[in-house]
Design an enzyme around this catalytic site. Sequence first.
Site, PDB file in Angstrom:
ATOM      1  N   TYR A  52       0.825  -1.205   0.000  1.00 39.26           N
ATOM      2  CA  TYR A  52       0.000   0.000   0.000  1.00 39.26           C
ATOM      3  C   TYR A  52       0.866   1.265   0.000  1.00 39.26           C
ATOM      4  O   TYR A  52       1.812   1.389   0.778  1.00 39.26           O
ATOM      5  CB  TYR A  52      -0.931   0.033   1.223  1.00 39.26           C
ATOM      6  CG  TYR A  52      -1.682   1.344   1.350  1.00 39.26           C
ATOM      7  CD1 TYR A  52      -2.743   1.638   0.500  1.00 39.26           C
ATOM      8  CD2 TYR A  52      -1.300   2.306   2.292  1.00 39.26           C
ATOM      9  CE1 TYR A  52      -3.418   2.840   0.579  1.00 39.26           C
ATOM     10  CE2 TYR A  52      -1.960   3.518   2.383  1.00 39.26           C
ATOM     11  CZ  TYR A  52      -3.030   3.779   1.526  1.00 39.26           C
ATOM     12  OH  TYR A  52      -3.679   4.984   1.614  1.00 39.26           O
ATOM     13  N   HIS A  82      -4.090  16.412  -3.139  1.00 44.61           N
ATOM     14  CA  HIS A  82      -4.476  16.522  -1.728  1.00 44.61           C
ATOM     15  C   HIS A  82      -4.248  17.924  -1.154  1.00 44.61           C
ATOM     16  O   HIS A  82      -4.637  18.193  -0.016  1.00 44.61           O
ATOM     17  CB  HIS A  82      -3.709  15.493  -0.893  1.00 44.61           C
ATOM     18  CG  HIS A  82      -4.234  14.086  -1.039  1.00 44.61           C
ATOM     19  ND1 HIS A  82      -4.550  13.529  -2.248  1.00 44.61           N
ATOM     20  CD2 HIS A  82      -4.492  13.120  -0.104  1.00 44.61           C
ATOM     21  CE1 HIS A  82      -4.977  12.288  -2.063  1.00 44.61           C
ATOM     22  NE2 HIS A  82      -4.965  12.015  -0.776  1.00 44.61           N
ATOM     23  N   ASN A 194       0.968  11.586   5.579  1.00 39.82           N
ATOM     24  CA  ASN A 194       0.268  10.739   6.554  1.00 39.82           C
ATOM     25  C   ASN A 194       0.825  11.047   7.940  1.00 39.82           C
ATOM     26  O   ASN A 194       1.888  10.551   8.312  1.00 39.82           O
ATOM     27  CB  ASN A 194       0.499   9.265   6.224  1.00 39.82           C
ATOM     28  CG  ASN A 194      -0.770   8.567   5.781  1.00 39.82           C
ATOM     29  OD1 ASN A 194      -0.747   7.379   5.530  1.00 39.82           O
ATOM     30  ND2 ASN A 194      -1.873   9.276   5.703  1.00 39.82           N
ATOM     31  N   TYR A 277     -16.500  33.699  45.167  1.00 39.46           N
ATOM     32  CA  TYR A 277     -15.757  32.554  44.639  1.00 39.46           C
ATOM     33  C   TYR A 277     -14.664  32.960  43.646  1.00 39.46           C
ATOM     34  O   TYR A 277     -13.607  32.335  43.575  1.00 39.46           O
ATOM     35  CB  TYR A 277     -16.701  31.585  43.924  1.00 39.46           C
ATOM     36  CG  TYR A 277     -17.637  30.813  44.814  1.00 39.46           C
ATOM     37  CD1 TYR A 277     -17.593  30.952  46.204  1.00 39.46           C
ATOM     38  CD2 TYR A 277     -18.581  29.943  44.272  1.00 39.46           C
ATOM     39  CE1 TYR A 277     -18.468  30.242  47.019  1.00 39.46           C
ATOM     40  CE2 TYR A 277     -19.452  29.230  45.070  1.00 39.46           C
ATOM     41  CZ  TYR A 277     -19.396  29.384  46.447  1.00 39.46           C
ATOM     42  OH  TYR A 277     -20.257  28.686  47.240  1.00 39.46           O
ATOM     43  N   ARG A 280     -11.900  33.846  46.058  1.00 41.83           N
ATOM     44  CA  ARG A 280     -11.574  32.830  47.050  1.00 41.83           C
ATOM     45  C   ARG A 280     -11.172  31.495  46.419  1.00 41.83           C
ATOM     46  O   ARG A 280     -10.353  30.749  46.971  1.00 41.83           O
ATOM     47  CB  ARG A 280     -12.792  32.624  47.958  1.00 41.83           C
ATOM     48  CG  ARG A 280     -12.497  31.829  49.192  1.00 41.83           C
ATOM     49  CD  ARG A 280     -13.696  31.454  50.050  1.00 41.83           C
ATOM     50  NE  ARG A 280     -14.942  32.100  49.746  1.00 41.83           N
ATOM     51  CZ  ARG A 280     -16.135  31.536  50.012  1.00 41.83           C
ATOM     52  NH1 ARG A 280     -16.196  30.317  50.539  1.00 41.83           N
ATOM     53  NH2 ARG A 280     -17.254  32.171  49.746  1.00 41.83           N
ATOM     54  N   PHE A 326      -1.804   7.443  12.076  1.00 40.88           N
ATOM     55  CA  PHE A 326      -2.137   8.796  11.615  1.00 40.88           C
ATOM     56  C   PHE A 326      -3.410   9.325  12.254  1.00 40.88           C
ATOM     57  O   PHE A 326      -3.751  10.500  12.091  1.00 40.88           O
ATOM     58  CB  PHE A 326      -2.329   8.789  10.096  1.00 40.88           C
ATOM     59  CG  PHE A 326      -3.274   7.705   9.626  1.00 40.88           C
ATOM     60  CD1 PHE A 326      -4.631   7.771   9.897  1.00 40.88           C
ATOM     61  CD2 PHE A 326      -2.798   6.610   8.932  1.00 40.88           C
ATOM     62  CE1 PHE A 326      -5.488   6.778   9.483  1.00 40.88           C
ATOM     63  CE2 PHE A 326      -3.648   5.595   8.515  1.00 40.88           C
ATOM     64  CZ  PHE A 326      -5.006   5.680   8.793  1.00 40.88           C
ATOM     65  N   GLU A 411     -12.479   5.461   4.992  1.00 44.15           N
ATOM     66  CA  GLU A 411     -12.014   6.188   6.177  1.00 44.15           C
ATOM     67  C   GLU A 411     -13.253   6.669   6.930  1.00 44.15           C
ATOM     68  O   GLU A 411     -13.694   7.810   6.796  1.00 44.15           O
ATOM     69  CB  GLU A 411     -11.089   7.327   5.749  1.00 44.15           C
ATOM     70  CG  GLU A 411      -9.852   6.771   5.036  1.00 44.15           C
ATOM     71  CD  GLU A 411      -9.088   7.799   4.218  1.00 44.15           C
ATOM     72  OE1 GLU A 411      -9.425   8.996   4.292  1.00 44.15           O
ATOM     73  OE2 GLU A 411      -8.147   7.397   3.509  1.00 44.15           O
TER      74      GLU A 411
END
Length: 507
Positions: A52, A82, A194, A277, A280, A326, A411
């Site tokens: 791959y 991409h 990746n 608060y 404090r 990844f 994915e």
Amino acid sequence: MVELTGHSLTLDQIKSICYDEEFVTISKESLHKVEQSRKAVERILKEKRTIYGINTGFGKFSDVVIAEDDVNDLQVNLIRSHACGVGEPFPEVVSRAMVLLRLNALIKGYSGIRPIIAEQLLTLLNHKIHPVIPQQGSLGASGDLAPLSHLALVLMGEGKVHYKGEIHTTMEVFEKEGIQPIGLQAKEGLALINGTQAMTAMGVINWIEAFVLARQSEMIASLTIEGLAGIIDAFHPAIHEVRGYPQQMDVAERIRNILSGSKLITRQGEKRVQDAYSLRCIPQVHGASWQALDYVKEKLEIEINAATDNPLIFDDGNTVISGGNFHGQPIAIAMDFMKIAVAEFASISERRIERLVNPQLNDLPPFLSPQPGLQSGAMIMQYAAASLVSENKTLAHPASVDSIPSSANQEDHVSMGTIASRHAYMIIQNVRRVLAIECICALQAVEYRGVDKMAPTTKGFYQEARKIVPSIIEDRVFSEDIENLTDWLKKNNVVWTATTVKETVNK
């Protein structure tokens, strides 16, 4: 000089490289690992094994086998297709961190790149050439594909870069610096993109800024305590020791040290029995945020030295495993945790601002105005703080609980970690402005109480801050004061403590 090994990078080193632009080298041992990993890829190609990302398509195309003559084109096509990032670019310091972290991951020797790829990334760092990388477009798995593709484009001589304060085309800068673009070969494009380095780089810069901001918040809160004649007993060590949280104890101790010698603080029963608060409970609230920041730091320290691409090459190429390192879920959750933690510094700060300006809650002039009624003073500064706090509540919604399937459902679960890290950065900027507003109000309040009665540490801080924001003697455009003080807090990167204030004042 920082030597990268792939497994020993620290947050302090990242800070020195990214902010101080320290020179970087790669260890000989790491380069040897890179060479061995590359030889494994070349054997895979020679043996015509189908692996791959080396000789197959990507994502849903993983079952498409690529012809031997096309494996280099495959990598170039991957990067160009991409590079789909959109929106404003990441801050330049984040881009620099991204280059550093991608380099550190690749030299671990599991990615199959040639040494020249690592050397080109190193050249970018040491020549201060930083890719222009759009912030939006990453799902946080399969890594930060879109942002890292814009980084990879630069190695090829494409895309744009930050250089000497301006944006240029990459080739324009390469020609000036005598740098040759690189043609990608088998596995290298995938190895470059990746990974989780966009969300992690943003996360590291977030943590560095948040750490400083959290410490500054303690100094500013201490100033408010003086401005409101706060009760110091609430910070007594015994209270915090019996609960047992180290971070809570640390905050209380630092505030006691900051306020040591102050004649503006009170004891319980002198003016009132208890404070609200927001005064404090500063150690409890700030301490809880510090716990979260410690968690985030732990995750970042792991991720900055992690191998996060796919597939990974082991055993001289005899074992090549497709996995999911990844996937950005660890950083996504850490960034969401950080968002909540940092937002709380502003949430409690805004309540202290309200106590400083509301005449029903203090004995100071209404809205700290020099002429109440004729002049509004700090009235609308509280509005601005409230708006920023409300915006943070929206930004703090966890990104990591969302997932949209991609690549034809191959994915099918993603982290949205880069969104989480970007929103954390936005929250940090908002928090800094809220703290700047509190600081402006607290500076005015202590003037009414008497600067001569302040603790030596807060008085030193007061003197430095007054150089940035003058006293309010009449209404003016307070937006400018807020932005000036915000810039001062950010650019000085000062962790205000009793020691640093003393050193600053004595210079």
